[in-house]
Structures are given as structure tokens and as C-alpha cells.
Motif scaffolding. Structure first.
Motif, PDB file in Angstrom:
ATOM      1  N   GLU A  40     -59.112   5.285  38.846  1.00  0.00           N
ATOM      2  CA  GLU A  40     -58.300   5.688  37.456  1.00  0.00           C
ATOM      3  C   GLU A  40     -58.004   4.673  36.655  1.00  0.00           C
ATOM      4  O   GLU A  40     -58.056   4.616  35.438  1.00  0.00           O
ATOM      5  N   LEU A  41     -57.954   3.247  37.114  1.00  0.00           N
ATOM      6  CA  LEU A  41     -57.729   2.190  36.467  1.00  0.00           C
ATOM      7  C   LEU A  41     -59.116   1.637  35.478  1.00  0.00           C
ATOM      8  O   LEU A  41     -58.958   1.296  34.350  1.00  0.00           O
ATOM      9  N   ALA A  42     -60.101   1.992  36.012  1.00  0.00           N
ATOM     10  CA  ALA A  42     -61.399   1.593  35.344  1.00  0.00           C
ATOM     11  C   ALA A  42     -61.331   2.292  34.022  1.00  0.00           C
ATOM     12  O   ALA A  42     -62.418   1.997  33.252  1.00  0.00           O
ATOM     13  N   GLN A  43     -60.947   3.522  34.002  1.00  0.00           N
ATOM     14  CA  GLN A  43     -61.151   4.256  33.050  1.00  0.00           C
ATOM     15  C   GLN A  43     -60.185   3.948  31.737  1.00  0.00           C
ATOM     16  O   GLN A  43     -60.281   4.309  30.392  1.00  0.00           O
ATOM     17  N   LEU A  44     -59.192   2.956  31.910  1.00  0.00           N
ATOM     18  CA  LEU A  44     -58.172   2.668  30.870  1.00  0.00           C
ATOM     19  C   LEU A  44     -58.581   1.448  30.189  1.00  0.00           C
ATOM     20  O   LEU A  44     -59.480   0.699  30.609  1.00  0.00           O
ATOM     21  N   PRO A  45     -58.179   1.359  28.776  1.00  0.00           N
ATOM     22  CA  PRO A  45     -58.473   0.015  28.071  1.00  0.00           C
ATOM     23  C   PRO A  45     -57.801  -1.271  29.032  1.00  0.00           C
ATOM     24  O   PRO A  45     -56.782  -0.841  29.501  1.00  0.00           O
ATOM     25  N   PRO A  46     -58.328  -2.145  28.656  1.00  0.00           N
ATOM     26  CA  PRO A  46     -57.941  -3.296  29.364  1.00  0.00           C
ATOM     27  C   PRO A  46     -56.306  -3.622  29.422  1.00  0.00           C
ATOM     28  O   PRO A  46     -55.890  -3.991  30.410  1.00  0.00           O
ATOM     29  N   ASN A  47     -55.671  -3.407  28.305  1.00  0.00           N
ATOM     30  CA  ASN A  47     -53.994  -3.682  28.236  1.00  0.00           C
ATOM     31  C   ASN A  47     -53.504  -2.676  29.251  1.00  0.00           C
ATOM     32  O   ASN A  47     -52.332  -2.849  29.887  1.00  0.00           O
ATOM     33  N   ALA A  49     -54.747  -0.897  31.548  1.00  0.00           N
ATOM     34  CA  ALA A  49     -55.210  -1.064  32.910  1.00  0.00           C
ATOM     35  C   ALA A  49     -54.367  -2.108  33.512  1.00  0.00           C
ATOM     36  O   ALA A  49     -53.771  -2.121  34.713  1.00  0.00           O
ATOM     37  N   ARG A  50     -53.961  -3.305  33.014  1.00  0.00           N
ATOM     38  CA  ARG A  50     -53.428  -4.339  33.193  1.00  0.00           C
ATOM     39  C   ARG A  50     -51.819  -3.910  33.523  1.00  0.00           C
ATOM     40  O   ARG A  50     -51.172  -4.211  34.522  1.00  0.00           O
ATOM     41  N   ALA A  51     -51.194  -3.230  32.478  1.00  0.00           N
ATOM     42  CA  ALA A  51     -49.840  -2.656  32.688  1.00  0.00           C
ATOM     43  C   ALA A  51     -49.821  -1.624  33.928  1.00  0.00           C
ATOM     44  O   ALA A  51     -48.725  -1.827  34.786  1.00  0.00           O
ATOM     45  N   ALA A  52     -50.751  -0.941  33.956  1.00  0.00           N
ATOM     46  CA  ALA A  52     -50.790   0.274  35.176  1.00  0.00           C
ATOM     47  C   ALA A  52     -50.738  -0.679  36.700  1.00  0.00           C
ATOM     48  O   ALA A  52     -50.060  -0.418  37.425  1.00  0.00           O
ATOM     49  N   ARG A  53     -51.603  -1.733  36.646  1.00  0.00           N
ATOM     50  CA  ARG A  53     -51.824  -2.543  37.714  1.00  0.00           C
ATOM     51  C   ARG A  53     -50.479  -2.992  38.138  1.00  0.00           C
ATOM     52  O   ARG A  53     -50.066  -3.106  39.169  1.00  0.00           O
ATOM     53  N   GLU A  54     -49.748  -3.497  37.122  1.00  0.00           N
ATOM     54  CA  GLU A  54     -48.562  -4.200  37.524  1.00  0.00           C
ATOM     55  C   GLU A  54     -47.334  -3.193  37.875  1.00  0.00           C
ATOM     56  O   GLU A  54     -46.612  -3.551  38.786  1.00  0.00           O
TER      57      GLU A  54
END
Length: 99
Positions: A40-47, A49-54
């Protein structure tokens, strides 16, 4: 997921025990690898994806099982298991280091 880690922890006296800081670093690496594999994170824009990871990392670290695994690590994981886990390229090889 962290419960699975707890099951895999074993006692080993080789090269002394991992320190609390080692355990935090080792568990963070595992969580980072698991989260990095989230499609799911691979489909998000970088910013985003970073926020989602955190956010995902914070949720996992807030789970009571995280503290139990961290305590178990501090009492059972050897320095050699720590070094192996820190070199592991995947969650599976990480777990093999402590099984």
C-alpha cells in the motif's frame, strides 16, 4: 507480528547479551523492514508514504507486545544474534538470526 518475534527469541550466552539500546535498534530495523514491504505504501506519493511509515511504526511501538518483546530481547538475545539481525536484509533472515 511482534508476538511472532517473541516466540522466536531464545537464550544464548555467546558474546554477552544485547544492551537495551541494541534491542531498540534491532526491533526498529525489523519494524522498518516489515513496513517497507507494505504494498500500500508503494502507491503513495513519497511524502505521504513517509508519514504513513512513521504512523505505522508508532502504532507498533505503542502496542504492549512491543515492550514485552523488548524486555525479552534484553534478557535473552546475544551480541552475535544482534549483529546477525542488524545485517539481515529481510524480516525472514532477521528472524532466522534469533530462532
Amino acid at each position: 507480528m511482534l508476538v511472532t518475534i517473541a516466540v522466536g527469541l531464545v537464550t544464548s550466552g555467546c558474546n554477552g547479551k544485547a544492551t537495551p539500546a541494541d534491542c531498540t535498534e534491532m526491533l526498529d530495523k525489523y519494524i522498518d523492514m516489515v513496513i517497507a514491504g507494505d504494498p500500500e505504501l508503494a502507491q503513495l506519493p513519497p511524502n505521504e508514504a513517509r508519514a504513513a511509515r512513521e504512523m505505522k511504526k508508532a502504532v507498533r511501538k505503542a502496542d504492549p507486545s512491543y515492550r514485552r518483546v523488548e524486555q525479552q530481547c534484553e534478557s535473552e538475545i546475544s551480541r552475535s544474534e544482534y549483529r546477525c539481525a542488524m545485517k539481515a536484509p529481510t524480516p525472514e533472515t532477521w528472524q532466522a538470526c534469533i530462532d
